[in-house]
Every structure is written in C-alpha cells, then in structure tokens.
Design a protein around this motif. Structure first.
Motif, PDB file in Angstrom:
ATOM      1  N   SER A 197       0.837  -1.201   0.000  1.00 36.52           N
ATOM      2  CA  SER A 197       0.000   0.000   0.000  1.00 36.52           C
ATOM      3  C   SER A 197       0.871   1.250   0.000  1.00 36.52           C
ATOM      4  O   SER A 197       0.592   2.222  -0.720  1.00 36.52           O
ATOM      5  N   TYR A 211      -5.664  12.971  -0.021  1.00 32.25           N
ATOM      6  CA  TYR A 211      -4.756  13.198   1.101  1.00 32.25           C
ATOM      7  C   TYR A 211      -4.844  14.641   1.589  1.00 32.25           C
ATOM      8  O   TYR A 211      -4.852  14.909   2.805  1.00 32.25           O
ATOM      9  N   LEU A 215      -7.789  15.040   3.828  1.00 30.34           N
ATOM     10  CA  LEU A 215      -7.553  14.526   5.178  1.00 30.34           C
ATOM     11  C   LEU A 215      -6.715  15.507   5.993  1.00 30.34           C
ATOM     12  O   LEU A 215      -6.960  15.715   7.191  1.00 30.34           O
ATOM     13  N   ARG A 254      -8.003  17.204   9.406  1.00 32.62           N
ATOM     14  CA  ARG A 254      -7.252  17.061  10.649  1.00 32.62           C
ATOM     15  C   ARG A 254      -6.951  18.433  11.256  1.00 32.62           C
ATOM     16  O   ARG A 254      -7.042  18.628  12.467  1.00 32.62           O
ATOM     17  N   VAL A 260      -3.240  12.305  10.589  1.00 31.60           N
ATOM     18  CA  VAL A 260      -4.052  11.779   9.484  1.00 31.60           C
ATOM     19  C   VAL A 260      -4.295  10.283   9.657  1.00 31.60           C
ATOM     20  O   VAL A 260      -5.352   9.762   9.289  1.00 31.60           O
ATOM     21  N   ILE A 261      -3.338   9.589  10.250  1.00 30.83           N
ATOM     22  CA  ILE A 261      -3.463   8.144  10.464  1.00 30.83           C
ATOM     23  C   ILE A 261      -4.673   7.851  11.335  1.00 30.83           C
ATOM     24  O   ILE A 261      -5.426   6.883  11.091  1.00 30.83           O
ATOM     25  N   LEU A 292      -7.864   7.879   9.377  1.00 33.77           N
ATOM     26  CA  LEU A 292      -8.058   6.692   8.547  1.00 33.77           C
ATOM     27  C   LEU A 292      -8.605   5.519   9.353  1.00 33.77           C
ATOM     28  O   LEU A 292      -9.269   4.635   8.810  1.00 33.77           O
ATOM     29  N   ARG A 293      -8.359   5.528  10.667  1.00 30.65           N
ATOM     30  CA  ARG A 293      -8.774   4.398  11.515  1.00 30.65           C
ATOM     31  C   ARG A 293     -10.187   4.557  12.056  1.00 30.65           C
ATOM     32  O   ARG A 293     -10.682   3.719  12.768  1.00 30.65           O
TER      33      ARG A 293
END
Length: 298
Positions: A182, A270, A273, A277, A292-293, A296-297
């Motif tokens: 990925s 991206y 996001l 954020r 940002v992670i 995504l979760r």
C-alpha cells in the motif's frame, strides 16, 4: 553415491501446487538448490520443463499433497486453494500458503487447515519472480502462523528467498505484505503526479528522474519520525513543518496542477484529510501529519 546425490537425499522434499510465474520461479530455485520436488498445476504443460530437470509431476493436487509432508501452495487466490485442496488428505501435513490474500483469509485458512489435521504457515512474498533464487536481488517472504512449522522448514523455505517470521497470528504476514505494498502504491501515485506535472514542459524525464529519486530517498527519514510520534502519542514531537503550514500550501499544489493541465485526483484525497485534521486539531495546527493516520482508523 555422489556427493551431490547424497546432499539431495538429505534435503526435505517439497510439494508445490501452482506453476504460474511465481510458482515456476520457486520451483526453479528449489531444483537449483538440490531439493526433490513434486509439482502440480491445473495446466499440466507448464510442468514439462520442470519434469525435464528432475521434478516429479503429479496428475492431481491430492496426489501431489500425498507425496510429501511439506506442501507449498502458490495459486491465484484463496478460492483456488479451497478448490485445489478439497480432495486432499491434509492429516499430518505442513501447509505453507504463499497466495496473496487478506489477514482475515489467512486466519480462516489456518483454522481450516487445523480442522483437517495440518499445521499452517501463511506467507507474503516481497519480490517479483525474477528476484526469486537471486539473493543479491534481496527477495524475502513474510511468514506467520505455526512457529514450529517455520523452524522445522526454515532451511527449505530460505532457498528461494530470505525469510522473516512475524508471529504466531496467521494473519500477520498478509498484513505486513499489504501494508508495504500500500505504501508502495502511494509512492507510485506521487511519482505519477510529479512526472505528469513536468511532462508538458522542456524537462526531460530522464533528467528529472535522479532528482525525484534523491528527493524520495531523503523523505524516507520521516517514516521513523512518524513511528516515534505514534508510539509516544505526541504528534508535536520533533515537528519541523507543522500541519497548519502544510495545509496553507495546498492551494499552490492545486493551482500548479491546473496550470499544467494535470488532474489533482491522486493528491486531493490526502489533502482533504490534512485539512480535516487541521480543523479538528486542538493544537492550532502545531502537530505533524501523523494525525491523518487516526482519521483513517475511524
């Protein structure tokens, strides 16, 4: 008996199901290393060159499984594994599944194998076929599942490519595999956008490529910094270019793409996001991009 013959007899015999490009590369590597190999492929003609080199060719997958304790599967997908092994007796067998799949599929397949009396190891191949059997090319395979199986067959598994055992959870090899791939595709997206931007100008792709390679290489240092922030739970740690500053630059990237006649579609998800954020960040944009992670979760 010659020395080479004695060495072959001492090696663990291997059964390999599937002779596509990767399966054939694996077979070549095991034969070159002196392993006794039994192969099966739905299209039997693919096995003929291997038979000429000494491989035994089974007429059915079940017969191939019966030939040896160690059974390596390199088929198209998880459904192919189910179909190929439907009539095989797996009692006492060691099944190593190198089919690219999801962590969930690997865990389900491990339970399936245990229910049929087999030990199970899942693998994620981090190489393309020409790299297999060429140590200098750096091929390796993630393995997860039965540690005992891995230890028992570590030597034979290492003949085609390096090995990296990542845990008893059978899904971890697939997870590592897909996570790295990925990241690779994300990099490819950035490379594609960069070349698209300069393509309409008098910038030679061959001249631009070293600059792009050098820049991307330099940026890999951010990976360790991101990991440190995640582990510390502090996304403001060691920040050089904060989120607010980077979001402020987004319009420039979008206007440049428009001027160059390039679609921004590889970048806009991206950027969205990042902007989201920033809107949610309670530190006035003082953190890094790591947040940002967390989005995504969700």
């Amino acid at each position: 008996m010659t020395e080479n013959a004695a060495d072959t007899v001492s090696k663990t015999p291997v059964t390999l199901l599937g002779l596509g490009a990767m399966g054939t590369a694996l077979a070549d590597a095991w034969l070159a290393a002196g392993y006794l190999l039994t192969v099966w492929n739905r299209t039997a003609a693919r096995a003929e060159p291997l038979a000429a080199r000494g491989a035994a060719v089974a007429s059915t997958a079940a017969a191939a499984v019966a030939a040896n304790r160690l059974v390596v599967v390199c088929l198209l997908d998880d459904a192919s594994v189910e179909e190929a092994l439907a009539d095989a007796d797996l009692t006492g067998k060691d099944v190593v599944n190198l089919v690219t799949g999801t962590p969930g599929e690997a865990r389900a397949r491990a339970a399936w194998a245990a229910g049929r009396g087999a030990r199970y190891l899942d693998g994620g191949i981090m190489a393309v076929p020409p790299m297999i059997g060429v140590p200098a090319a750096g091929p390796y395979v993630f393995y997860s599942g039965s540690r005992a199986l891995f230890e028992d067959h570590r030597e034979v598994l290492a003949a085609p490519a390096g090995t990296d055992y990542v845990g008893e959870d059978a899904g971890l090899a697939a997870l590592h595999d897909v996570a790295l791939l990925s990241a690779m595709y994300g990099m490819f997206a950035g490379v594609a956008h960069a070349f698209a931007l300069v393509r309409s100008e008098s910038v030679a792709p061959g001249g631009f490529a070293p600059l792009l390679t050098s820049w991307l290489t330099a940026m890999t240092g951010s990976v360790a910094a991101t990991a440190a922030q995640l582990e510390a739970g502090d996304y403001t740690r060691g920040v050089v270019s904060n989120l607010a500053m980077q979001v402020a630059g987004v319009p420039t990237f979008l206007r440049t793409a428009e001027e160059q006649g390039v679609s921004p579609e590889l970048l806009t998800p991206y950027f969205a996001l990042m902007q989201r954020r920033l809107a949610e960040d309670g530190r006035n944009g003082g953190e890094d991009l790591t947040g940002v992670i967390d989005l995504l979760r969700r």
